[in-house]
Motif scaffolding. Structure first.
Motif, PDB file in Angstrom:
ATOM      1  N   ARG A 138       0.788  -1.206  -0.077  1.00  0.00           N
ATOM      2  CA  ARG A 138       0.095   0.039   0.060  1.00  0.00           C
ATOM      3  C   ARG A 138       0.778   1.366  -0.086  1.00  0.00           C
ATOM      4  O   ARG A 138       0.305   2.080  -0.229  1.00  0.00           O
ATOM      5  CB  ARG A 138      -1.004  -0.018   1.451  1.00  0.00           C
ATOM      6  CG  ARG A 138      -2.358  -0.942   0.846  1.00  0.00           C
ATOM      7  CD  ARG A 138      -3.221  -0.568   2.085  1.00  0.00           C
ATOM      8  NE  ARG A 138      -3.124  -1.312   3.256  1.00  0.00           N
ATOM      9  CZ  ARG A 138      -3.442  -2.213   3.515  1.00  0.00           C
ATOM     10  NH1 ARG A 138      -4.155  -2.965   2.492  1.00  0.00           N
ATOM     11  NH2 ARG A 138      -3.045  -2.934   4.658  1.00  0.00           N
ATOM     12  N   ALA A 139       2.001   1.245   0.501  1.00  0.00           N
ATOM     13  CA  ALA A 139       2.931   2.603   0.576  1.00  0.00           C
ATOM     14  C   ALA A 139       3.849   2.478  -0.580  1.00  0.00           C
ATOM     15  O   ALA A 139       4.671   3.275  -0.674  1.00  0.00           O
ATOM     16  CB  ALA A 139       3.745   2.306   1.948  1.00  0.00           C
ATOM     17  N   LEU A 140       3.921   1.314  -1.495  1.00  0.00           N
ATOM     18  CA  LEU A 140       4.679   1.444  -2.782  1.00  0.00           C
ATOM     19  C   LEU A 140       3.941   1.692  -3.995  1.00  0.00           C
ATOM     20  O   LEU A 140       2.495   1.714  -3.954  1.00  0.00           O
ATOM     21  CB  LEU A 140       5.335   0.132  -2.747  1.00  0.00           C
ATOM     22  CG  LEU A 140       5.993  -0.401  -1.728  1.00  0.00           C
ATOM     23  CD1 LEU A 140       6.433  -1.830  -2.069  1.00  0.00           C
ATOM     24  CD2 LEU A 140       7.186   0.381  -1.456  1.00  0.00           C
ATOM     25  N   SER A 141       4.479   2.413  -5.111  1.00  0.00           N
ATOM     26  CA  SER A 141       3.927   2.647  -6.385  1.00  0.00           C
ATOM     27  C   SER A 141       3.408   1.222  -6.924  1.00  0.00           C
ATOM     28  O   SER A 141       4.000   0.220  -6.582  1.00  0.00           O
ATOM     29  CB  SER A 141       4.789   3.188  -6.818  1.00  0.00           C
ATOM     30  OG  SER A 141       5.847   2.636  -7.668  1.00  0.00           O
ATOM     31  N   HIS A 142       2.691   1.414  -7.987  1.00  0.00           N
ATOM     32  CA  HIS A 142       2.307  -0.102  -8.573  1.00  0.00           C
ATOM     33  C   HIS A 142       3.490  -0.872  -9.072  1.00  0.00           C
ATOM     34  O   HIS A 142       3.528  -2.103  -8.845  1.00  0.00           O
ATOM     35  CB  HIS A 142       1.248   0.275  -9.753  1.00  0.00           C
ATOM     36  CG  HIS A 142       0.768  -1.054 -10.324  1.00  0.00           C
ATOM     37  ND1 HIS A 142      -0.171  -1.920  -9.911  1.00  0.00           N
ATOM     38  CD2 HIS A 142       0.920  -1.680 -11.512  1.00  0.00           C
ATOM     39  CE1 HIS A 142      -0.544  -2.947 -10.525  1.00  0.00           C
ATOM     40  NE2 HIS A 142       0.165  -2.719 -11.713  1.00  0.00           N
ATOM     41  N   PRO A 143       4.377  -0.385  -9.801  1.00  0.00           N
ATOM     42  CA  PRO A 143       5.530  -1.016 -10.305  1.00  0.00           C
ATOM     43  C   PRO A 143       6.439  -1.619  -9.001  1.00  0.00           C
ATOM     44  O   PRO A 143       7.123  -2.781  -9.233  1.00  0.00           O
ATOM     45  CB  PRO A 143       6.440  -0.083 -11.239  1.00  0.00           C
ATOM     46  CG  PRO A 143       5.537   1.152 -11.512  1.00  0.00           C
ATOM     47  CD  PRO A 143       4.425   0.992 -10.375  1.00  0.00           C
ATOM     48  N   GLU A 144       6.286  -1.173  -7.994  1.00  0.00           N
ATOM     49  CA  GLU A 144       7.286  -1.561  -6.791  1.00  0.00           C
ATOM     50  C   GLU A 144       6.789  -2.617  -5.930  1.00  0.00           C
ATOM     51  O   GLU A 144       7.337  -3.317  -5.211  1.00  0.00           O
ATOM     52  CB  GLU A 144       7.425  -0.311  -5.769  1.00  0.00           C
ATOM     53  CG  GLU A 144       8.376   0.788  -6.602  1.00  0.00           C
ATOM     54  CD  GLU A 144       8.401   2.018  -5.431  1.00  0.00           C
ATOM     55  OE1 GLU A 144       9.529   2.515  -5.593  1.00  0.00           O
ATOM     56  OE2 GLU A 144       7.246   2.386  -4.941  1.00  0.00           O
ATOM     57  N   GLN A 145       5.324  -2.820  -6.158  1.00  0.00           N
ATOM     58  CA  GLN A 145       4.707  -3.879  -5.214  1.00  0.00           C
ATOM     59  C   GLN A 145       5.170  -5.133  -5.630  1.00  0.00           C
ATOM     60  O   GLN A 145       5.329  -5.493  -6.618  1.00  0.00           O
ATOM     61  CB  GLN A 145       3.207  -3.573  -5.459  1.00  0.00           C
ATOM     62  CG  GLN A 145       2.571  -2.334  -5.066  1.00  0.00           C
ATOM     63  CD  GLN A 145       1.175  -2.358  -5.165  1.00  0.00           C
ATOM     64  OE1 GLN A 145       0.450  -2.963  -5.671  1.00  0.00           O
ATOM     65  NE2 GLN A 145       0.687  -1.008  -4.854  1.00  0.00           N
ATOM     66  N   ILE A 146       5.008  -5.840  -4.391  1.00  0.00           N
ATOM     67  CA  ILE A 146       5.320  -7.391  -4.499  1.00  0.00           C
ATOM     68  C   ILE A 146       4.168  -8.106  -4.904  1.00  0.00           C
ATOM     69  O   ILE A 146       3.213  -8.184  -4.186  1.00  0.00           O
ATOM     70  CB  ILE A 146       5.790  -7.747  -3.238  1.00  0.00           C
ATOM     71  CG1 ILE A 146       7.035  -6.805  -2.519  1.00  0.00           C
ATOM     72  CG2 ILE A 146       6.252  -9.250  -2.918  1.00  0.00           C
ATOM     73  CD1 ILE A 146       8.181  -6.903  -3.352  1.00  0.00           C
ATOM     74  N   ARG A 147       4.237  -8.839  -5.986  1.00  0.00           N
ATOM     75  CA  ARG A 147       3.149  -9.461  -6.392  1.00  0.00           C
ATOM     76  C   ARG A 147       3.197 -11.028  -5.835  1.00  0.00           C
ATOM     77  O   ARG A 147       2.303 -11.663  -5.660  1.00  0.00           O
ATOM     78  CB  ARG A 147       3.066  -9.896  -7.997  1.00  0.00           C
ATOM     79  CG  ARG A 147       3.039  -8.445  -8.780  1.00  0.00           C
ATOM     80  CD  ARG A 147       1.631  -8.224  -9.283  1.00  0.00           C
ATOM     81  NE  ARG A 147       1.455  -7.245 -10.188  1.00  0.00           N
ATOM     82  CZ  ARG A 147       1.532  -7.309 -11.542  1.00  0.00           C
ATOM     83  NH1 ARG A 147       1.416  -8.409 -12.067  1.00  0.00           N
ATOM     84  NH2 ARG A 147       1.360  -6.225 -12.117  1.00  0.00           N
ATOM     85  N   ARG A 148       4.320 -11.475  -6.009  1.00  0.00           N
ATOM     86  CA  ARG A 148       4.443 -12.945  -5.253  1.00  0.00           C
ATOM     87  C   ARG A 148       5.884 -13.093  -4.493  1.00  0.00           C
ATOM     88  O   ARG A 148       6.424 -12.234  -4.608  1.00  0.00           O
ATOM     89  CB  ARG A 148       4.528 -13.884  -6.307  1.00  0.00           C
ATOM     90  CG  ARG A 148       3.322 -14.159  -7.074  1.00  0.00           C
ATOM     91  CD  ARG A 148       3.485 -15.134  -8.258  1.00  0.00           C
ATOM     92  NE  ARG A 148       2.038 -15.260  -8.902  1.00  0.00           N
ATOM     93  CZ  ARG A 148       2.157 -15.682 -10.109  1.00  0.00           C
ATOM     94  NH1 ARG A 148       2.848 -16.110 -10.683  1.00  0.00           N
ATOM     95  NH2 ARG A 148       0.675 -15.788 -10.546  1.00  0.00           N
ATOM     96  N   TYR A 149       5.782 -14.008  -3.629  1.00  0.00           N
ATOM     97  CA  TYR A 149       7.126 -14.250  -2.784  1.00  0.00           C
ATOM     98  C   TYR A 149       7.363 -15.721  -2.611  1.00  0.00           C
ATOM     99  O   TYR A 149       6.279 -16.688  -2.459  1.00  0.00           O
ATOM    100  CB  TYR A 149       6.921 -13.299  -1.327  1.00  0.00           C
ATOM    101  CG  TYR A 149       5.873 -13.938  -0.505  1.00  0.00           C
ATOM    102  CD1 TYR A 149       6.025 -15.081   0.424  1.00  0.00           C
ATOM    103  CD2 TYR A 149       4.417 -13.437  -0.541  1.00  0.00           C
ATOM    104  CE1 TYR A 149       4.973 -15.364   1.454  1.00  0.00           C
ATOM    105  CE2 TYR A 149       3.494 -13.930   0.232  1.00  0.00           C
ATOM    106  CZ  TYR A 149       3.842 -14.890   1.014  1.00  0.00           C
ATOM    107  OH  TYR A 149       2.744 -15.271   1.877  1.00  0.00           O
TER     108      TYR A 149
END
Length: 109
Positions: free
Chosen positions: A60-71
């Protein structure tokens, strides 16, 4: 920085530090160089309840390209002997990415 397949520059330390701020996460390695989105390799000190929700908080605190999709959660701790850490306990990205290549490919399927 890493540069995604879409040309977005992503700050590695910014995101890895936020992931390591999650209680119980001891180490985090951001993956995304020449890839369509960011993923992460995580190592836990102990079981982290609601890890998905905590990563969503970070996102939520990151821009869309920075977001973690999977881990992926590493099974065993990183070590100097395996070449994954320097003597100062800094993560060696190349060896870690090589050791976890299968898990990384799985996150992009």
């Amino acid at each position: 920085f890493i540069i995604t397949a879409y040309g977005k520059n992503i700050s590695i330390p910014k995101i890895e530090e936020r992931l390591k701020d999650i209680p119980g996460v001891s180490e985090a390695v951001l993956i995304g160089e020449n890839r369509p989105y960011c993923t992460a390799l995580l190592w836990l000190e102990h079981d982290v309840p609601d890890l998905d929700a905590r990563i969503e908080e970070v996102n939520r605190a990151l821009s869309h390209p920075e977001q973690i999709r999977r881990y992926h959660v590493g099974e065993k701790p990183l070590s100097i002997g395996a070449g994954e850490l320097t003597p100062n306990l800094k993560v060696k990205r190349g060896p870690v990415e090589a050791h976890y290549a299968g898990a990384i490919e799985e996150m992009y399927r």
